[in-house]
Design an enzyme around this catalytic site. Structure first.
Site, PDB file in Angstrom:
ATOM      1  N   ASN A   9      33.144  41.075  62.108  1.00 36.21           N
ATOM      2  CA  ASN A   9      33.295  41.529  60.553  1.00 36.21           C
ATOM      3  C   ASN A   9      33.188  40.202  59.809  1.00 36.21           C
ATOM      4  OD1 ASN A   9      34.209  42.241  58.358  1.00 36.21           O
ATOM      5  ND2 ASN A   9      36.358  42.509  58.676  1.00 36.21           N
ATOM      6  N   TRP A  10      32.007  40.039  59.074  1.00 34.20           N
ATOM      7  CA  TRP A  10      31.779  38.785  58.500  1.00 34.20           C
ATOM      8  C   TRP A  10      32.655  38.673  57.022  1.00 34.20           C
ATOM      9  CZ3 TRP A  10      25.726  38.393  58.868  1.00 34.20           C
ATOM     10  CH2 TRP A  10      25.416  37.911  60.419  1.00 34.20           C
ATOM     11  N   LYS A  11      33.240  39.981  56.542  1.00 39.29           N
ATOM     12  CA  LYS A  11      34.046  39.710  55.436  1.00 39.29           C
ATOM     13  C   LYS A  11      33.151  39.374  54.027  1.00 39.29           C
ATOM     14  CE  LYS A  11      38.079  39.657  58.164  1.00 39.29           C
ATOM     15  NZ  LYS A  11      39.346  39.395  58.193  1.00 39.29           N
ATOM     16  N   HIS A  96      39.769  49.033  56.549  1.00 38.44           N
ATOM     17  CA  HIS A  96      40.112  47.690  56.914  1.00 38.44           C
ATOM     18  C   HIS A  96      41.363  47.112  56.061  1.00 38.44           C
ATOM     19  CE1 HIS A  96      40.309  43.264  57.492  1.00 38.44           C
ATOM     20  NE2 HIS A  96      39.576  43.450  58.562  1.00 38.44           N
ATOM     21  N   GLU A  98      42.282  44.705  54.686  1.00 39.62           N
ATOM     22  CA  GLU A  98      41.950  43.848  53.357  1.00 39.62           C
ATOM     23  C   GLU A  98      41.654  44.892  52.317  1.00 39.62           C
ATOM     24  OE1 GLU A  98      39.222  41.338  55.130  1.00 39.62           O
ATOM     25  OE2 GLU A  98      41.009  40.267  56.160  1.00 39.62           O
ATOM     26  N   GLU A 168      44.378  46.706  64.302  1.00 41.67           N
ATOM     27  CA  GLU A 168      44.515  45.288  63.941  1.00 41.67           C
ATOM     28  C   GLU A 168      45.886  45.129  63.357  1.00 41.67           C
ATOM     29  OE1 GLU A 168      40.229  43.574  62.963  1.00 41.67           O
ATOM     30  OE2 GLU A 168      40.713  44.802  61.395  1.00 41.67           O
ATOM     31  N   GLY A 174      43.565  36.677  60.603  1.00 46.12           N
ATOM     32  CA  GLY A 174      43.158  35.394  59.859  1.00 46.12           C
ATOM     33  C   GLY A 174      44.446  34.547  60.048  1.00 46.12           C
ATOM     34  N   SER A 213      42.659  37.604  64.853  1.00 42.91           N
ATOM     35  CA  SER A 213      42.658  36.213  65.558  1.00 42.91           C
ATOM     36  C   SER A 213      41.924  36.326  66.933  1.00 42.91           C
ATOM     37  CB  SER A 213      44.031  35.538  65.504  1.00 42.91           C
ATOM     38  OG  SER A 213      44.535  35.391  64.201  1.00 42.91           O
ATOM     39  N   GLY A 234      36.931  38.680  63.214  1.00 44.61           N
ATOM     40  CA  GLY A 234      36.463  38.136  61.832  1.00 44.61           C
ATOM     41  C   GLY A 234      35.852  36.663  62.010  1.00 44.61           C
ATOM     42  N   GLY A 235      36.919  35.825  61.744  1.00 46.19           N
ATOM     43  CA  GLY A 235      36.467  34.012  61.858  1.00 46.19           C
ATOM     44  C   GLY A 235      35.440  33.853  62.902  1.00 46.19           C
TER      45      GLY A 235
HETATM   46  P1  PGA Z   1      40.161  37.539  62.077  1.00 52.12           P
HETATM   47  O1  PGA Z   1      39.800  38.803  61.438  1.00 52.12           O
HETATM   48  O2  PGA Z   1      39.504  37.640  63.755  1.00 52.12           O
HETATM   49  O3  PGA Z   1      39.623  36.489  61.416  1.00 52.12           O
HETATM   50  O4  PGA Z   1      41.652  37.396  62.280  1.00 52.12           O
HETATM   51  C1  PGA Z   1      39.557  40.336  62.042  1.00 52.12           C
HETATM   52  C2  PGA Z   1      39.195  41.274  61.088  1.00 52.12           C
HETATM   53  O5  PGA Z   1      40.054  41.317  60.144  1.00 52.12           O
HETATM   54  O6  PGA Z   1      38.691  41.894  61.607  1.00 52.12           O
END
Ligand code: PGA
Length: 251
Positions: A9-11, A96, A98, A168, A174, A213, A234-235
């Site tokens: 997930n590149w956000k 998600h 966010e 999640e 994050g 994470s 994500g990251g």
């Molecule tokens: P993260 O994000 O791996 O950076 O914790 C995961 C996500 O939000 O899908």
């Protein structure tokens, strides 16, 4: 037998030019994943969807990060299902955390979006998870169970067999504070039982991911859990080297 799934997930990251660079570099890894019966994919921003679709391998899943539930109309700033379908984008992240936090994405809205996707034979990746306060108050199952039941209410079992659910915990996204594999297994297994109560044995076909994470060092541990079928990352999905390492560590 559920195929493993690694989804990045590149956000709100990567310029279109950077997305193209990643897509080109990912071609050998899509081949490697296919040879090992693993599905891999990324969710770029809207602006890079067509680019990644064009330059990545046909075996790479390309997912949108959101969609509107209406087909067209006066919804400034939104993108609809037919617009994604025209680009052959069949997968979409829904709910998600966010988006739940910053864009008031409720279970009800998620349901409407999931319905629009299922009606078009598309694959929703429905994200659920509790906040830190809810976790500390011991309310994880209550919250996650509610998200599953409300977001997926009323669909027929044959409609949801390709659906993906991503657990999640908000406190792990994050933050570097990943949930233990024991927590991931407990909650993913709980989600599967909720799905079984709603849809019967189709629950055994639905893939459930852990996210929060996930890094190359811990991805294997999560995927060794019987009810964790993959990871939403994500990251650690942003750099091609790290994406490669994530894949190689679960082969
Ligand atoms: P993260 O994000 O791996 O950076 O914790 C995961 C996500 O939000 O899908």
């Amino acid at each position: 037998m559920r195929r493993k799934l690694l989804l990045g997930n590149w956000k709100m990251n990567k310029l279109n030019s950077e997305a193209k660079e990643f897509a080109l570099a990912s071609v050998p890894f899509a081949k490697l994943a296919k040879e090992n019966n693993i599905d891999i994919g990324v969710a770029p921003t809207y602006l890079s969807l067509a680019t990644v679709k064009e330059f990545a391998s046909k075996d790479m899943i390309v997912a949108a990060q959101n969609v509107h539930f209406k087909e067209s109309g006066a919804y400034t700033g939104e993108v609809s299902v037919p617009m994604l379908k025209e680009l052959n984008i069949d997968w979409v992240l829904i709910g998600h955390s966010e988006r739940r936090t910053y864009d008031n994405e409720t279970n009800e809205k998620c349901h409407a979006k999931i319905e629009a996707l299922l009606n078009n034979n598309m694959v929703p990746v429905y994200c659920v998870g509790e906040t830190l306060a809810e976790f500390e108050a011991g309310r994880t199952k209550e919250v996650v169970g509610g998200q599953v039941r409300e977001g997926l209410a009323g669909f027929a079992p044959e409609q949801v067999k390709d659906l993906v659910v991503a657990y999640e915990p908000v406190w792990s996204i994050g933050t570097g504070k990943n949930a233990s594999s024991q927590i991931a297994q407990d909650i993913c297994s709980f989600i599967r039982e909720e799905l079984r109560a709603m849809f019967g044995n189709v629950a055994d076909e639905i893939r459930i991911l852990y996210g929060g994470s996930v890094k190359p060092v811990n991805v294997k541990e999560y995927l060794s859990c019987p009810d964790v079928d993959g990871a939403l990352v994500g990251g650690a999905s942003l750099k091609i080297d790290s994406f490669e390492e994530l894949l190689k560590n679960i082969l």
